[in-house]
Design a protein around this motif. Structure first.
Motif, PDB file in Angstrom:
ATOM      1  N   MET A   1       0.845  -1.189   0.000  1.00 23.06           N
ATOM      2  CA  MET A   1       0.000   0.000   0.000  1.00 23.06           C
ATOM      3  C   MET A   1       0.886   1.247   0.000  1.00 23.06           C
ATOM      4  N   ALA A   2       0.485   2.234  -0.733  1.00 20.37           N
ATOM      5  CA  ALA A   2       1.246   3.480  -0.840  1.00 20.37           C
ATOM      6  C   ALA A   2       1.136   4.284   0.460  1.00 20.37           C
ATOM      7  N   THR A   3       2.175   5.061   0.722  1.00 18.18           N
ATOM      8  CA  THR A   3       2.150   5.947   1.880  1.00 18.18           C
ATOM      9  C   THR A   3       1.614   7.313   1.455  1.00 18.18           C
ATOM     10  N   LEU A   4       1.268   8.128   2.440  1.00 19.50           N
ATOM     11  CA  LEU A   4       0.808   9.486   2.150  1.00 19.50           C
ATOM     12  C   LEU A   4       1.893  10.248   1.390  1.00 19.50           C
ATOM     13  N   GLN A   5       3.159  10.053   1.777  1.00 18.62           N
ATOM     14  CA  GLN A   5       4.258  10.755   1.109  1.00 18.62           C
ATOM     15  C   GLN A   5       4.383  10.322  -0.353  1.00 18.62           C
ATOM     16  N   GLU A   6       4.232   9.025  -0.627  1.00 23.15           N
ATOM     17  CA  GLU A   6       4.308   8.535  -2.012  1.00 23.15           C
ATOM     18  C   GLU A   6       3.183   9.125  -2.856  1.00 23.15           C
ATOM     19  N   ILE A   7       1.976   9.171  -2.293  1.00 23.60           N
ATOM     20  CA  ILE A   7       0.844   9.750  -3.024  1.00 23.60           C
ATOM     21  C   ILE A   7       1.077  11.244  -3.253  1.00 23.60           C
ATOM     22  N   THR A   8       1.546  11.943  -2.223  1.00 19.51           N
ATOM     23  CA  THR A   8       1.834  13.376  -2.349  1.00 19.51           C
ATOM     24  C   THR A   8       2.866  13.606  -3.445  1.00 19.51           C
ATOM     25  N   ASP A   9       3.906  12.791  -3.478  1.00 18.11           N
ATOM     26  CA  ASP A   9       4.952  12.932  -4.498  1.00 18.11           C
ATOM     27  C   ASP A   9       4.402  12.674  -5.901  1.00 18.11           C
ATOM     28  N   ARG A  10       3.518  11.681  -6.046  1.00  9.96           N
ATOM     29  CA  ARG A  10       2.902  11.403  -7.357  1.00  9.96           C
ATOM     30  C   ARG A  10       2.041  12.578  -7.811  1.00  9.96           C
ATOM     31  N   ILE A  11       1.299  13.145  -6.869  1.00 12.39           N
ATOM     32  CA  ILE A  11       0.450  14.290  -7.199  1.00 12.39           C
ATOM     33  C   ILE A  11       1.325  15.488  -7.564  1.00 12.39           C
ATOM     34  N   LYS A  12       2.407  15.706  -6.812  1.00 12.70           N
ATOM     35  CA  LYS A  12       3.336  16.804  -7.132  1.00 12.70           C
ATOM     36  C   LYS A  12       3.869  16.649  -8.548  1.00 12.70           C
ATOM     37  N   GLY A  13       4.231  15.430  -8.916  1.00 12.70           N
ATOM     38  CA  GLY A  13       4.733  15.172 -10.262  1.00 12.70           C
ATOM     39  C   GLY A  13       3.687  15.445 -11.324  1.00 12.70           C
ATOM     40  N   ALA A  14       2.433  15.106 -11.037  1.00 16.90           N
ATOM     41  CA  ALA A  14       1.342  15.338 -11.988  1.00 16.90           C
ATOM     42  C   ALA A  14       1.011  16.817 -12.097  1.00 16.90           C
ATOM     43  N   VAL A  15       1.086  17.530 -10.969  1.00 14.41           N
ATOM     44  CA  VAL A  15       0.735  18.955 -10.938  1.00 14.41           C
ATOM     45  C   VAL A  15       1.791  19.798 -11.637  1.00 14.41           C
ATOM     46  N   GLY A  16       3.071  19.496 -11.387  1.00 14.94           N
ATOM     47  CA  GLY A  16       4.147  20.296 -11.966  1.00 14.94           C
ATOM     48  C   GLY A  16       4.116  21.715 -11.429  1.00 14.94           C
TER      49      GLY A  16
END
Length: 102
Positions: A1-16
């Motif tokens: 299962m993903a951590t909050l930090q991993e999800i935050t990092d994925r969203i940061k990458g998508a947001v740019g």
């Protein structure tokens, strides 16, 4: 299962540099924490947003992976929206953001 930090990092990458949403958005992941998006800023601060989407981390990942339809998630109670009007206005922008997370 993903951590909050991993999800935050994925969203940061998508947001740019800019989410393109034009509004602030908060994912309230219940006990797992929050992800707040405002322009190009992605944080875990629990602060007010134009739209708060309340759902489990698993359901957020499923929507991001394309295996859970957001409309169906709302209809079945897996996804709660603080403002349906804002959600409808952001629908295409959020779809683009989710597709970048895959």
């Amino acid at each position: 299962m993903a951590t909050l930090q991993e999800i935050t990092d994925r969203i940061k990458g998508a947001v740019g540099d800019d989410s393109g949403l034009g509004k602030s958005l908060k994912f309230d992941l219940k006990d797992a924490g929050v992800v707040h998006i405002d322009g190009g800023s992605v944080t875990n601060e629990d602060k007010p947003a134009d739209l708060t989407m309340t759902l489990s981390m698993d359901d957020l990942l499923a929507i991001g992976a394309g295996s859970l339809d957001p409309t169906m998630a709302v209809m079945t109670g897996k996804l709660k929206l603080s403002d349906m009007g804002v959600a409808m206005a952001l629908q295409s922008s959020m779809a683009a953001l989710f597709s970048k997370m895959r």
